[in-house]
Scaffold this motif. Structure first.
Motif, PDB file in Angstrom:
ATOM      1  N   ALA A  19      48.320  37.650  35.525  1.00  0.00           N
ATOM      2  CA  ALA A  19      47.286  38.069  36.471  1.00  0.00           C
ATOM      3  C   ALA A  19      47.792  39.117  37.452  1.00  0.00           C
ATOM      4  CB  ALA A  19      46.758  36.857  37.238  1.00  0.00           C
ATOM      5  N   SER A 165      36.185  28.710  31.728  1.00  0.00           N
ATOM      6  CA  SER A 165      35.276  29.860  31.739  1.00  0.00           C
ATOM      7  C   SER A 165      34.951  30.302  30.314  1.00  0.00           C
ATOM      8  CB  SER A 165      35.874  31.020  32.535  1.00  0.00           C
ATOM      9  OG  SER A 165      37.024  31.540  31.905  1.00  0.00           O
ATOM     10  N   ARG A 198      39.600  30.335  36.688  1.00  0.00           N
ATOM     11  CA  ARG A 198      38.758  31.523  36.540  1.00  0.00           C
ATOM     12  C   ARG A 198      37.324  31.027  36.528  1.00  0.00           C
ATOM     13  NH1 ARG A 198      39.902  32.565  31.900  1.00  0.00           N
ATOM     14  NH2 ARG A 198      41.720  33.899  32.218  1.00  0.00           N
ATOM     15  N   GLN A 206      34.462  36.326  33.924  1.00  0.00           N
ATOM     16  CA  GLN A 206      35.306  36.497  35.107  1.00  0.00           C
ATOM     17  C   GLN A 206      34.529  37.326  36.113  1.00  0.00           C
ATOM     18  OE1 GLN A 206      39.614  37.310  34.729  1.00  0.00           O
ATOM     19  NE2 GLN A 206      39.328  39.032  36.123  1.00  0.00           N
ATOM     20  N   ASP A 208      33.395  38.030  40.463  1.00  0.00           N
ATOM     21  CA  ASP A 208      33.699  37.908  41.886  1.00  0.00           C
ATOM     22  C   ASP A 208      32.831  36.796  42.477  1.00  0.00           C
ATOM     23  OD1 ASP A 208      34.245  38.283  44.559  1.00  0.00           O
ATOM     24  OD2 ASP A 208      33.223  40.217  44.722  1.00  0.00           O
ATOM     25  N   LEU A 250      43.163  35.494  37.000  1.00  0.00           N
ATOM     26  CA  LEU A 250      42.197  36.591  37.026  1.00  0.00           C
ATOM     27  C   LEU A 250      42.875  37.816  36.432  1.00  0.00           C
ATOM     28  CD1 LEU A 250      40.648  36.011  40.565  1.00  0.00           C
ATOM     29  CD2 LEU A 250      39.842  35.191  38.338  1.00  0.00           C
ATOM     30  N   TYR A 257      38.882  41.743  31.098  1.00  0.00           N
ATOM     31  CA  TYR A 257      38.508  40.559  31.875  1.00  0.00           C
ATOM     32  C   TYR A 257      37.886  40.992  33.204  1.00  0.00           C
ATOM     33  CZ  TYR A 257      40.556  36.851  28.964  1.00  0.00           C
ATOM     34  OH  TYR A 257      40.822  35.955  27.958  1.00  0.00           O
ATOM     35  N   GLY A 258      38.680  41.620  34.071  1.00  0.00           N
ATOM     36  CA  GLY A 258      38.142  42.107  35.330  1.00  0.00           C
ATOM     37  C   GLY A 258      37.086  43.173  35.086  1.00  0.00           C
ATOM     38  N   ARG A 274      41.732  40.956  43.154  1.00  0.00           N
ATOM     39  CA  ARG A 274      42.088  39.761  42.382  1.00  0.00           C
ATOM     40  C   ARG A 274      43.084  38.862  43.109  1.00  0.00           C
ATOM     41  NH1 ARG A 274      44.643  41.319  37.628  1.00  0.00           N
ATOM     42  NH2 ARG A 274      44.482  43.560  38.021  1.00  0.00           N
ATOM     43  N   GLN A 277      40.912  36.924  45.562  1.00  0.00           N
ATOM     44  CA  GLN A 277      40.075  35.982  44.824  1.00  0.00           C
ATOM     45  C   GLN A 277      40.885  34.810  44.276  1.00  0.00           C
ATOM     46  OE1 GLN A 277      36.308  36.098  43.486  1.00  0.00           O
ATOM     47  NE2 GLN A 277      36.662  36.407  45.669  1.00  0.00           N
ATOM     48  N   SER A 278      42.132  35.064  43.912  1.00  0.00           N
ATOM     49  CA  SER A 278      42.994  33.975  43.443  1.00  0.00           C
ATOM     50  C   SER A 278      43.200  32.937  44.541  1.00  0.00           C
ATOM     51  CB  SER A 278      44.347  34.531  42.984  1.00  0.00           C
ATOM     52  OG  SER A 278      44.198  35.377  41.863  1.00  0.00           O
TER      53      SER A 278
END
Length: 304
Positions: A19, A165, A198, A206, A208, A250, A257-258, A274, A277-278
């Protein structure tokens, strides 16, 4: 950080090394591998994580720097053929990894072929020994909830890395009733010993989630339910001092993914920070663990 000397079952939060790839936070250290390694690990430690999950191309230098900082480690890998499980488990155990998560197979195996893969993983885990947690991931034998539940009936000793996810989005868990799906995968939740953090919505795996507000992001509620239920089961079954691992994972837009969106100048930018967000995901997991412990204590479960 978790109290590793506690006699109570604990939640250990690690950062995924994968990540950290292409994170804007570390842009200024790129081009200097040694500085980048130390900067990443220093930030992981300062943020209060218990360690790092590395992939199978880990280096002895990475592990040495983790030891110097008192950071724990875990591994992730892939087993495509039964004969690969033993050598991989041996290599990871010899390197000092306490556990590993595995992508197993490609999802196109016959029932007999998939069974041989599972048996090989279980044998390797016992022989070396190192806990090997099979992951709920697309393009693996556990990409499908029905097949996973069916195999767990045959191999109840399997333990799981829940990367939910993949199922929530890929199997559209809200279609047909999320609570129905939750009940169906109870045998999976009973065996979770590792979680990849995730959160996806029904269309993207994935996304926000801002500060985790469930009103703005109602699918967060579903992931809290998944994680809390898995944590409850862990707490009811764990021996004193047992660990459940939670790893925010993430991943980069480079592997799709992102998500990216054009800014005011038409330049594609990542949807979110990220790293930040983690930390949100870790906070949610810690809340879920506290709630799971409260439920178990209230129900006269194992934890006190």
């Amino acid at each position: 950080m978790a109290d590793l000397h506690s006699t109570q079952p604990i939640l250990r939060t690690l950062m995924s090394w994968l990540a950290l790839e292409d994170m804007a936070r570390f842009e200024d250290a790129r081009g200097n591998a040694g500085a980048l390694l130390q900067r990443r690990l220093d930030d992981v430690l300062e943020a209060g994580y218990d360690g790092v999950q590395f992939d199978v191309v880990f280096t002895s230098d990475q592990l040495a720097h983790c030891r110097q900082r008192g950071l724990g480690i875990a591994a992730t890998g892939r087993v495509n053929h039964p004969e690969e499980a033993g050598p991989l488990a041996e290599r990871l155990a010899d390197a000092g990894f306490p556990c590993a998560t595995l992508h197993v197979g490609w999802g196109m195996e016959s029932p007999d072929e998939a069974a041989r893969l599972i048996e090989a993983v279980l044998t390797a885990s016992d022989r070396h020994p190192i806990p090997l947690f099979i992951e709920t991931h697309r393009a693996t034998i556990f990409q499908d909830a029905w097949r996973t539940v069916d195999f767990l009936a045959r191999y109840p000793q399997v333990r799981i890395n829940g990367d939910f996810s993949h199922w929530y989005t890929g199997l559209e868990f809200v279609y047909g009733g999320f609570e129905n799906k939750l009940r169906f995968i109870e045998p999976v939740l009973e065996r979770v010993r590792f979680l990849h953090g995730r959160i996806g919505n029904p269309g993207c795996m994935q996304v926000d989630i801002g500060d985790g507000d469930e009103t703005a992001h109602p699918y967060v509620t579903h992931f809290r339910m998944l994680w809390t239920r898995a944590m409850e089961q862990f707490l009811r079954q764990s021996e004193p001092g047992g660990s459940l691992f939670f790893v925010p994972e993430l991943l980069s837009p480079k592997i799709y993914y992102g998500r990216t969106f054009p800014d005011e100048n038409g330049v594609l930018r990542e949807e979110c920070d990220r790293w930040a967000q983690s930390l949100v995901l870790r906070g949610l997991a810690q809340q879920c663990f506290a709630e799971a412990k409260r439920r178990v204590d209230a129900g006269s479960g194992r934890v006190r």
